[in-house]
Design a protein around this motif. Structure first.
Motif, mmCIF file in Angstrom:
data_model
loop_
_atom_site.group_PDB
_atom_site.id
_atom_site.type_symbol
_atom_site.label_atom_id
_atom_site.label_comp_id
_atom_site.label_asym_id
_atom_site.label_seq_id
_atom_site.Cartn_x
_atom_site.Cartn_y
_atom_site.Cartn_z
ATOM 1 N N THR A 101 -4.729 2.259 7.636
ATOM 2 C CA THR A 101 -4.129 3.502 6.690
ATOM 3 C C THR A 101 -2.736 4.393 7.004
ATOM 4 N N MET A 102 -2.354 3.973 8.287
ATOM 5 C CA MET A 102 -1.640 4.101 9.086
ATOM 6 C C MET A 102 -0.080 3.675 7.650
ATOM 7 N N ARG A 103 0.101 2.256 7.764
ATOM 8 C CA ARG A 103 0.499 1.431 7.646
ATOM 9 C C ARG A 103 0.804 1.732 6.005
ATOM 10 N N ARG A 104 -0.166 2.019 5.434
ATOM 11 C CA ARG A 104 -0.040 2.748 3.940
ATOM 12 C C ARG A 104 0.548 3.564 3.750
ATOM 13 N N LYS A 106 3.035 4.610 5.262
ATOM 14 C CA LYS A 106 4.411 4.281 5.444
ATOM 15 C C LYS A 106 5.185 3.205 4.695
ATOM 16 N N ALA A 107 3.425 2.771 3.920
ATOM 17 C CA ALA A 107 4.670 1.776 2.857
ATOM 18 C C ALA A 107 4.922 2.614 1.331
ATOM 19 N N ASN A 111 8.787 2.710 0.098
ATOM 20 C CA ASN A 111 7.869 2.471 -1.607
ATOM 21 C C ASN A 111 9.391 3.699 -2.218
ATOM 22 N N ALA A 112 9.004 5.059 -2.097
ATOM 23 C CA ALA A 112 9.230 6.653 -2.787
ATOM 24 C C ALA A 112 10.483 6.952 -3.168
ATOM 25 N N PRO A 143 12.948 -10.709 -8.000
ATOM 26 C CA PRO A 143 12.803 -8.634 -7.504
ATOM 27 C C PRO A 143 12.137 -8.718 -6.611
ATOM 28 N N THR A 144 12.513 -7.341 -5.782
ATOM 29 C CA THR A 144 12.251 -6.569 -4.805
ATOM 30 C C THR A 144 11.004 -6.863 -4.581
ATOM 31 N N GLY A 145 10.478 -6.649 -3.632
ATOM 32 C CA GLY A 145 8.594 -6.757 -3.682
ATOM 33 C C GLY A 145 8.867 -5.577 -2.577
ATOM 34 N N ASP A 146 7.459 -5.357 -2.059
ATOM 35 C CA ASP A 146 6.715 -4.237 -1.875
ATOM 36 C C ASP A 146 7.294 -3.766 0.153
ATOM 37 N N THR A 147 8.359 -3.358 0.258
ATOM 38 C CA THR A 147 9.039 -4.060 1.353
ATOM 39 C C THR A 147 8.437 -3.007 2.541
#
Length: 329
Positions: A101-104, A106-107, A111-112, A143-147
């Motif tokens: 969950t913490m990684r999500r 942060k991701a 992203n935002a 295209p840029t992905g979900d970094t």
């Protein structure tokens, strides 16, 4: 049950192509994950899942179908026969998606922030000295992905050097895996290892020393109750072992515990010989109150759980101690 699988399942998004969240599918995934092994394989009776989720069996079946469509569970083609009924064995793709969950979180934050600094939706007018870069129809532009999403288990093949502590992390995995191979998931351990180094300030060698000390001296390994290494790191369980890193195990109870030997004997009988240097080695003895003053709350908890009954028979209790210089009796 695999802590890795449950942690992974809680972090996944059950969203269809239209962006609609399916809470039933998410609940089904989390409950199913509690029945899989560290490799992500397992099965569960639909009736059992329905009972735990407090829903109908039909709801569970709908949840499983949605999870298959989303690629969050895969049918291995193998089955399990239980009470004359056949159940499919599923595979959870633990090497994809968010590790926890913490990684999500942060991701999603990254992203935002990325979107906030990107194109705000204003299209520049042609002919005013603005050169349009990377138009939509240029096929050679990636295209840029979900970094922010860590794809666990995917090797980096772009020529990047491994992180500085890779050697120590690998050695820790090997040492832990020698005694509890089912409790080591290298990619999850790598993520937890990097987090510890970043937040705690300990060196890679110090952390490796703590792992080696725990493997050699923690009685839980002898009782088959070792934790997942990544969870052990995430929860800070390495801290009590930092001071013991590099020390050789004591030969006898009397060499590390100067309290009553019947206390040491009781601990050995309940938890094994390794428990004395691990949990009594830095403890104090309050003879007036007949209290073992453990050096850390972790050690106190272990003693209460592992040898509490044996110590109570001797009218001995366990508390968290203060300075080692304070000793009675």
């Amino acid at each position: 049950m695999s802590d890795i699988a449950v942690t992974w399942a809680k972090a996944q998004e059950c969203v269809d192509a239209k962006g609609v969240r399916d809470r039933n599918a998410k609940q089904t995934l989390v409950h199913l994950a509690s029945y899989v092994d560290a490799a992500g394989e397992g099965w569960a009776a639909v009736g059992v899942l329905a009972l735990e989720m407090d829903v109908s069996e039909r709801s569970v079946q709908r949840g499983l179908a949605k999870l298959k469509a989303l690629g969050l569970i895969k049918d291995t083609g193998r089955t399990k026969v239980f009470e004359k009924r056949v159940f499919p064995i599923y595979q959870l793709p633990l090497d994809t998606g968010h590790a926890n969950t913490m990684r999500r979180i942060k991701a999603e934050r990254e992203n935002a922030q990325s979107k906030a600094w990107g194109d705000a939706g204003v299209t520049p007018r042609a002919g005013v000295g603005v050169t349009q870069v990377s138009p939509q129809d240029v096929a050679s532009v990636t295209p840029t992905g979900d970094t922010g999403v860590t794809q666990i288990g995917k090797e980096n093949t772009q020529g990047l050097k491994p992180f500085a502590g890779a050697r120590a992390c690998k050695a820790a995995c090997e040492a832990w895996g020698d005694k509890a191979p089912e409790r080591v998931a290298p990619r999850h351990v790598e993520r937890a290892w990097l987090t510890v180094i970043e937040r705690s300030g300990v060196s890679d060698d110090q952390l490796l020393g703590a792992v080696l000390a725990a493997v050699a001296r923690d009685p839980d390994f002898g009782r088959g109750k070792a934790m997942n290494l990544d969870r052990w790191l995430d929860e800070g369980r390495y801290e009590p072992w930092l001071s013991l890193a590099g020390e050789a195990p004591a030969a006898t109870a009397s060499s590390v515990w100067d309290g009553p030997q019947d206390v040491a004997v009781a601990v050995v009988g309940a938890m094994g010989a390794a428990a004395v240097p691990s949990y009594l080695g830095q403890a104090q003895w309050d003879g007036e109150r007949r209290v073992v003053l453990a050096f850390t709350s972790f050690a106190a908890q272990r003693l209460r759980e592992g040898a509490g009954q044996a110590l109570r028979a001797l009218r001995v209790t366990v508390e968290v101690g203060g300075q080692r210089s304070v000793r009675h009796g």
